[in-house]
Scaffold this motif. Sequence first.
Motif, PDB file in Angstrom:
ATOM      1  N   PRO A  12       3.486  -7.016   4.795  1.00 27.40           N
ATOM      2  CA  PRO A  12       4.798  -6.713   4.489  1.00 27.40           C
ATOM      3  C   PRO A  12       5.050  -5.163   4.645  1.00 27.40           C
ATOM      4  O   PRO A  12       4.126  -4.407   3.947  1.00 27.40           O
ATOM      5  N   GLN A  13       6.299  -4.849   5.158  1.00 24.96           N
ATOM      6  CA  GLN A  13       6.566  -3.371   5.329  1.00 24.96           C
ATOM      7  C   GLN A  13       7.178  -2.819   3.991  1.00 24.96           C
ATOM      8  O   GLN A  13       8.534  -2.845   3.919  1.00 24.96           O
ATOM      9  N   VAL A  14       6.487  -2.469   3.045  1.00 19.99           N
ATOM     10  CA  VAL A  14       7.047  -2.037   1.655  1.00 19.99           C
ATOM     11  C   VAL A  14       7.184  -0.436   1.567  1.00 19.99           C
ATOM     12  O   VAL A  14       8.080   0.334   1.516  1.00 19.99           O
ATOM     13  N   ASN A  15       5.829  -0.013   1.675  1.00 16.44           N
ATOM     14  CA  ASN A  15       5.550   1.281   1.270  1.00 16.44           C
ATOM     15  C   ASN A  15       4.328   1.934   2.146  1.00 16.44           C
ATOM     16  O   ASN A  15       3.289   1.544   1.828  1.00 16.44           O
ATOM     17  N   ARG A  16       4.643   2.607   3.394  1.00 16.77           N
ATOM     18  CA  ARG A  16       3.638   2.733   4.232  1.00 16.77           C
ATOM     19  C   ARG A  16       2.868   3.970   3.991  1.00 16.77           C
ATOM     20  O   ARG A  16       1.798   4.378   4.716  1.00 16.77           O
ATOM     21  N   ALA A  17       3.043   4.474   2.716  1.00 18.72           N
ATOM     22  CA  ALA A  17       2.418   5.673   2.212  1.00 18.72           C
ATOM     23  C   ALA A  17       1.275   5.039   1.500  1.00 18.72           C
ATOM     24  O   ALA A  17       0.304   6.197   1.474  1.00 18.72           O
ATOM     25  N   VAL A  18       1.051   3.986   1.517  1.00 11.07           N
ATOM     26  CA  VAL A  18      -0.217   3.344   0.735  1.00 11.07           C
ATOM     27  C   VAL A  18      -0.638   2.192   1.450  1.00 11.07           C
ATOM     28  O   VAL A  18      -0.125   1.567   2.256  1.00 11.07           O
ATOM     29  N   ALA A  19      -1.997   2.006   1.417  1.00 15.51           N
ATOM     30  CA  ALA A  19      -2.626   0.936   2.228  1.00 15.51           C
ATOM     31  C   ALA A  19      -1.980  -0.328   1.499  1.00 15.51           C
ATOM     32  O   ALA A  19      -1.615  -0.690   0.740  1.00 15.51           O
ATOM     33  N   GLY A  20      -2.094  -1.507   2.758  1.00 18.73           N
ATOM     34  CA  GLY A  20      -1.749  -2.898   2.435  1.00 18.73           C
ATOM     35  C   GLY A  20      -2.172  -3.202   1.133  1.00 18.73           C
ATOM     36  O   GLY A  20      -1.505  -4.033   0.471  1.00 18.73           O
ATOM     37  N   THR A  21      -3.513  -3.199   0.855  1.00 16.06           N
ATOM     38  CA  THR A  21      -4.221  -3.389  -0.489  1.00 16.06           C
ATOM     39  C   THR A  21      -3.577  -2.977  -1.512  1.00 16.06           C
ATOM     40  O   THR A  21      -4.031  -3.420  -2.647  1.00 16.06           O
ATOM     41  N   GLN A  22      -2.818  -1.900  -1.325  1.00  9.56           N
ATOM     42  CA  GLN A  22      -2.398  -1.145  -2.574  1.00  9.56           C
ATOM     43  C   GLN A  22      -0.809  -1.430  -2.791  1.00  9.56           C
ATOM     44  O   GLN A  22       0.028  -1.026  -3.642  1.00  9.56           O
ATOM     45  N   GLN A  23      -0.203  -2.284  -2.038  1.00 11.54           N
ATOM     46  CA  GLN A  23       1.343  -2.423  -2.173  1.00 11.54           C
ATOM     47  C   GLN A  23       1.537  -3.338  -3.404  1.00 11.54           C
ATOM     48  O   GLN A  23       0.941  -4.362  -3.763  1.00 11.54           O
ATOM     49  N   ALA A  24       2.677  -2.643  -4.058  1.00 10.67           N
ATOM     50  CA  ALA A  24       2.833  -3.308  -5.570  1.00 10.67           C
ATOM     51  C   ALA A  24       1.802  -3.511  -6.483  1.00 10.67           C
ATOM     52  O   ALA A  24       1.434  -4.931  -6.825  1.00 10.67           O
TER      53      ALA A  24
END
Length: 483
Positions: free
Chosen positions: A155-167
């Motif tokens: 999901p497009q949540v925070n592109r500043a961090v990797a997908g594995t680090q979202q939330a």
Amino acid sequence: MAARTGKEFLDRLSQSRPTVHIQGETLTGGIQEHPAFRNVVQTYAELYDLQHSEEHKDVLTYASPTSGEPVGTSFLTPRTPDDLVKRRKAFKVWADHSNGMLGRTGDYMNSSLMALASAADWFAQANPAFGENIRRYYEKAREEDLLCTHTLIPPQVNRAVAGTQQAGGKLAARIVKEDDNGVVIRGARMLATIAPFADEMLVFPSTVLRGTPEDKPYSYAFAIPNDTPGLRYIAREPLDYDRPRHDHPLASRFEESDCVVVFDDVHVPFERCFALGDAELCNGFYSQTSSVVHMTHQVVTRTTAKTEYVLGLVTLLTEAIGIEQFQHVQEDIAEIITTLETLRAFLRAAEADAAVNEYGVLTPAWAPLNAARNLYPKLYQRFPQILRKLGASGLMATPTELDITGPAAADIEAYLQSATLTGAERVKLFRLVWDTCISAFSSRQALYEYYFFGDPVRMAGAYVKSYDREPHRAKVQAFLERS
């Protein structure tokens, strides 16, 4: 089962119970009757009926190597140049049926499955069972003529961090548990087009993984039925407003839904898994199997059909209002022609320079297809611009079908006629132009083409890094040093 008919496609869909959230409703079946889906579902049924038409069945089907029954040509493993041509002709028949507006017809993922199954030994290097799983799944999809969609990105949540680090690593779909029979997936993925009426969901790798231990839960590839318990789809607002075909000629036929996919502790049996916990294998999923090449062969064929449609449409438009003789108009038409001939040349080069890969599959040349997929996202954006410029304010003077037959009929015939068309004929043509370049449906088409293969900027970076420029650099360096 042989290649399906439209009725067989609809019968199977009526037995499916996917969970779909749309505009405040939760559907657990009846997809083919819902206003958001019933028209595009009928269009997909028409595609399956084409497989049995006298005109197209020889191109759209071939004899199954296991059953001998006719099955879809997009499952055909190409061994000869004639096989490649047959595959492209089959892609074209389906693409022409929608003017290239359907981006997720079954032949797209069928092409991927064909290549992946051919490279079963590549999957087997991690676990022999994975090789057998992908081979068996491909045969199942081919023999049952399954309609598969896929989901690739977090999901497009925070592109500043990797997908594995979202939330905190608790957002993107990931493996949360492994038991004796399979794995459990929790989290979300984007963006599954046609998910509400597909038979199966392919959950494949996309974002490049770093290969760290943290990536392991996000490293997987598997396939599950569309109505697997715990699997939910959140559909965007539909762009088919259930309006007459006259008024919305494209959206009323070709509006493919896009969905966020939620995995609520979805259990995936081991026999449905093709890769697990191996980031390196996932990163080579498309390139090492030639899957991306065969998928792009289908895509460039489709975009060629779409460009042919736009050229035909702009020709009717300019003829209708008598502007074709103006040089700036001819310049715009020439731009569309150039795009079309460029795509055709890419396809021809890809097939002419095809080579057998290490798995014995005749594979189109990647360089021209890669160039095409980098170019088209930008080239397509010009088509709506050109149509809007040439149609100008006439694209806002577009009464509905009811107006043409209602009290305003005489005025429409008198004041909306064109150089070559009656008032009713001109309105019908301009409604089609409007649905191609102004409507919500057209905007989604432009966005879809722009991001079809991902962010064009990232694609460009990968393109530059992968292209062998050394011979050209050396040539210029040699020229500089020539006395």
